[in-house]
Design an enzyme around this catalytic site. Structure first.
Site, mmCIF file in Angstrom:
data_model
loop_
_atom_site.group_PDB
_atom_site.id
_atom_site.type_symbol
_atom_site.label_atom_id
_atom_site.label_comp_id
_atom_site.label_asym_id
_atom_site.label_seq_id
_atom_site.Cartn_x
_atom_site.Cartn_y
_atom_site.Cartn_z
ATOM 1 N N CYS A 24 0.872 -1.182 0.000
ATOM 2 C CA CYS A 24 0.000 0.000 0.000
ATOM 3 C C CYS A 24 0.910 1.234 0.000
ATOM 4 O O CYS A 24 2.091 1.121 -0.329
ATOM 5 C CB CYS A 24 -0.973 -0.023 1.177
ATOM 6 S SG CYS A 24 -0.198 0.008 2.806
ATOM 7 N N ASN A 27 2.380 1.431 4.284
ATOM 8 C CA ASN A 27 2.692 0.160 4.965
ATOM 9 C C ASN A 27 2.422 0.244 6.478
ATOM 10 O O ASN A 27 3.127 -0.356 7.294
ATOM 11 C CB ASN A 27 4.149 -0.268 4.690
ATOM 12 C CG ASN A 27 4.477 -1.704 5.110
ATOM 13 O OD1 ASN A 27 5.622 -2.006 5.453
ATOM 14 N ND2 ASN A 27 3.512 -2.595 5.109
ATOM 15 N N CYS A 70 -1.314 0.686 7.389
ATOM 16 C CA CYS A 70 -2.753 0.377 7.543
ATOM 17 C C CYS A 70 -3.163 -0.844 6.719
ATOM 18 O O CYS A 70 -3.390 -1.920 7.259
ATOM 19 C CB CYS A 70 -3.617 1.578 7.135
ATOM 20 S SG CYS A 70 -3.333 3.068 8.123
ATOM 21 N N ARG A 71 -3.280 -0.697 5.402
ATOM 22 C CA ARG A 71 -3.887 -1.744 4.579
ATOM 23 C C ARG A 71 -2.980 -2.952 4.356
ATOM 24 O O ARG A 71 -3.419 -4.095 4.534
ATOM 25 C CB ARG A 71 -4.317 -1.147 3.223
ATOM 26 C CG ARG A 71 -5.463 -0.171 3.332
ATOM 27 C CD ARG A 71 -5.636 0.642 2.053
ATOM 28 N NE ARG A 71 -4.487 1.530 1.822
ATOM 29 C CZ ARG A 71 -4.319 2.276 0.760
ATOM 30 N NH1 ARG A 71 -5.216 2.225 -0.217
ATOM 31 N NH2 ARG A 71 -3.273 3.071 0.657
ATOM 32 N N SER A 72 -1.726 -2.721 3.940
ATOM 33 C CA SER A 72 -0.886 -3.904 3.666
ATOM 34 C C SER A 72 -0.508 -4.661 4.939
ATOM 35 O O SER A 72 -0.405 -5.899 4.882
ATOM 36 C CB SER A 72 0.339 -3.561 2.810
ATOM 37 O OG SER A 72 1.138 -2.581 3.399
ATOM 38 N N ASP A 125 -8.317 3.845 1.336
ATOM 39 C CA ASP A 125 -7.307 4.266 2.310
ATOM 40 C C ASP A 125 -8.020 4.798 3.561
ATOM 41 O O ASP A 125 -8.727 5.799 3.486
ATOM 42 C CB ASP A 125 -6.462 5.359 1.645
ATOM 43 C CG ASP A 125 -5.368 5.870 2.558
ATOM 44 O OD1 ASP A 125 -5.348 5.494 3.745
ATOM 45 O OD2 ASP A 125 -4.543 6.662 2.072
HETATM 46 P P1 4NP Z 1 -1.766 2.821 4.083
HETATM 47 O O1 4NP Z 1 -2.432 4.170 4.675
HETATM 48 O O2 4NP Z 1 -1.246 3.180 2.720
HETATM 49 O O3 4NP Z 1 -2.916 1.877 4.044
HETATM 50 O O4 4NP Z 1 -0.672 2.423 5.056
HETATM 51 C C1 4NP Z 1 -1.753 5.396 4.757
HETATM 52 C C2 4NP Z 1 -0.830 5.606 5.766
HETATM 53 C C3 4NP Z 1 -0.204 6.839 5.870
HETATM 54 C C4 4NP Z 1 -0.492 7.829 4.958
HETATM 55 C C5 4NP Z 1 -1.412 7.616 3.947
HETATM 56 C C6 4NP Z 1 -2.041 6.386 3.833
HETATM 57 N N1 4NP Z 1 0.132 9.083 5.087
HETATM 58 O O5 4NP Z 1 -0.266 10.026 4.363
HETATM 59 O O6 4NP Z 1 1.067 9.236 5.900
#
Ligand code: 4NP
Length: 163
Positions: free
Chosen positions: A12, A15, A17-19, A130
């Site tokens: 994702c 790294n 939340c989703r992955s 997201d």
């Molecule tokens: P992820 O979510 O891609 O599912 O880990 C996010 C985590 C952090 C951010 C964006 C999406 N960020 O903008 O820091």
């Protein structure tokens, strides 16, 4: 003769939340099926913004409430090497797809990169949303999408790998 384990990487943006929940849930289902020695399971982010950090506390709590512990994971950035060494790279959204395929040297590398929701016959969209800037409901929603997707992905790989 034992076959090499199948190397699967979930990707994702951050790294955190989703992955990580995909890594944790896929491992959970693989172990429940007694197939732990057949897979090497990992996750990474297309950005290095959170490198070294544990998953987002809200994702950890959502998983914990459902009996899955992801707190031991640490974020890392996707590398060009991953495109060569992984067997399958499963990405959460179209932006991840473009950014991950960009690291591939050739069509063979690019073809390893697939959308996570492409394995779920009940999917109502092709992206895992997201949840980072949303509320706790968003994390539960992501958990449900990812749990269903991991079950479908494992069923697909069991057919493909005949295991
Ligand atoms: P992820 O979510 O891609 O599912 O880990 C996010 C985590 C952090 C951010 C964006 C999406 N960020 O903008 O820091």
């Amino acid at each position: 003769m034992a076959r090499d384990p199948f190397r699967i990487l979930f990707v994702c943006l951050g790294n955190i939340c989703r992955s990580p929940i995909a890594e944790g849930l896929f491992r959970h289902h693989v172990e429940a099926a007694g197939l732990g020695d057949r897979f090497v399971i990992d996750s990474a982010g297309t950005s290095g913004w959170h490198t070294g950090k544990p998953p987002d506390e809200r994702m950890c709590r959502t998983a914990r409430e459902r009996g899955v512990d992801i707190t031991g994971q640490r974020a890392r950035e996707l590398t060009r090497d991953d495109l060569a060494t992984q067997d399958l790279i499963v990405v959460m959204d179209r932006q991840n797809l473009a950014n991950t395929r960009r690291l591939a040297d050739d069509d063979e590398g690019a073809s390893k990169v697939v959308l996570f929701r492409s394995f779920d016959p009940e999917a109502d969209g092709d992206e895992v949303p997201d949840p980072y800037y949303g509320d706790m409901d968003g994390f539960s929603h992501v958990y449900d999408i990812v749990d269903r997707g991991c079950r479908a992905l494992l069923a697909h790989l069991r057919r493909q790998l005949e295991i």
